[in-house]
Design a protein around this motif. Structure first.
Motif, PDB file in Angstrom:
ATOM      1  N   CYS A 167     -26.029 -33.971 -23.943  1.00 44.22           N
ATOM      2  CA  CYS A 167     -24.982 -33.624 -24.922  1.00 44.22           C
ATOM      3  C   CYS A 167     -25.503 -33.725 -26.358  1.00 44.22           C
ATOM      4  O   CYS A 167     -25.071 -32.967 -27.220  1.00 44.22           O
ATOM      5  CB  CYS A 167     -23.750 -34.494 -24.719  1.00 44.22           C
ATOM      6  N   CYS A 218     -27.136 -30.525 -27.009  1.00 46.94           N
ATOM      7  CA  CYS A 218     -26.115 -29.467 -26.996  1.00 46.94           C
ATOM      8  C   CYS A 218     -25.282 -29.479 -28.286  1.00 46.94           C
ATOM      9  O   CYS A 218     -25.072 -28.434 -28.908  1.00 46.94           O
ATOM     10  CB  CYS A 218     -25.236 -29.669 -25.770  1.00 46.94           C
ATOM     11  N   ARG A 253     -25.431 -26.463 -31.168  1.00 50.26           N
ATOM     12  CA  ARG A 253     -24.226 -25.718 -31.553  1.00 50.26           C
ATOM     13  C   ARG A 253     -23.889 -25.922 -33.025  1.00 50.26           C
ATOM     14  O   ARG A 253     -23.527 -24.977 -33.729  1.00 50.26           O
ATOM     15  CB  ARG A 253     -23.052 -26.163 -30.674  1.00 50.26           C
ATOM     16  N   CYS A 278     -16.727 -28.950 -18.884  1.00 49.87           N
ATOM     17  CA  CYS A 278     -17.150 -28.815 -20.281  1.00 49.87           C
ATOM     18  C   CYS A 278     -17.862 -27.487 -20.547  1.00 49.87           C
ATOM     19  O   CYS A 278     -17.476 -26.746 -21.443  1.00 49.87           O
ATOM     20  CB  CYS A 278     -18.026 -29.999 -20.649  1.00 49.87           C
ATOM     21  N   CYS A 288     -21.818 -26.703 -19.302  1.00 43.76           N
ATOM     22  CA  CYS A 288     -23.097 -26.513 -18.604  1.00 43.76           C
ATOM     23  C   CYS A 288     -22.968 -26.759 -17.095  1.00 43.76           C
ATOM     24  O   CYS A 288     -21.977 -27.340 -16.638  1.00 43.76           O
ATOM     25  CB  CYS A 288     -24.142 -27.460 -19.196  1.00 43.76           C
TER      26      CYS A 288
END
Ligand code: SF4
Length: 179
Positions: free
Chosen positions: A83, A86, A90, A163, A165
């Motif tokens: 995360c 990720c 983003r 979420c 993935c």
């Protein structure tokens, strides 16, 4: 103030968009794709967000491409910490869009979710803001969790069950089905 709002999906955009507009911000949405698996799920979420953005007169920037392989390569052997990568990917993409478009700052609908690491998102957002000379618009959108859910249901929106993935899809379904 003109800002870019990273919008992970339609349902999570409802409450943050309302708050930011009430604060007098001019909001441009930005949809990032690489962490949403498989591609058909990504398209479903994008289509839902497109409908909602049209309804709300929200201008959007849609990311092109689908770098699934790059995402998987970046988190392989670091799955438990995925995360962090990720969020950073983003938010960095959102900051770069804001910088390029001469926006004042950026924010993210990730701050709406009760299931995300709120402190980590805030830390990464603030670091990136410093790095790119932008403002990171922080607001604890979790206060509107219930309201956002009720509105998305009333609008008949597609509401995803994990979420994004493939790892989060496994977390959501595998353990449950093996019990
Ligand atoms: S669980 Fe969600 S935030 Fe974490 S890596 Fe997967 S898609 Fe990204």
């Amino acid at each position: 103030m003109r800002i870019v709002l990273h919008t992970c999906c339609g349902p999570c955009s409802i409450y943050p968009l309302g708050v930011l507009r009430n604060m007098g911000m001019e909001v441009m949405g930005y949809f990032y794709r690489h962490n949403i698996h498989p591609f058909t799920e990504c398209m479903k979420r994008e289509a839902t967000l497109r409908d909602y953005a049209d309804q709300m007169n929200l201008k959007m920037i849609w990311q092109k491409g689908y770098e699934l392989e790059e995402f998987l390569r970046a988190v392989t052997f670091r799955e438990q910490n995925r995360c962090r990568y990720c969020y950073h990917a983003r938010l960095k993409a959102s900051a770069l869009v804001a910088k390029k478009g001469k926006f004042d700052g950026f924010s993210t609908t990730l701050l709406y979710s009760k299931f995300q690491n709120h402190a980590l998102i805030t830390e990464i957002g603030q670091d990136l803001a410093k790095q790119y000379g932008l403002k990171f618009i922080y607001h604890d959108f979790r206060e509107g969790w219930k309201q956002g859910i009720e509105t998305s249901k009333a609008l008949g929106m597609y509401r995803q069950q994990y979420c994004g993935c493939i790892y989060s899809e496994k977390d959501r379904y595998y353990a449950k089905n093996e019990e």
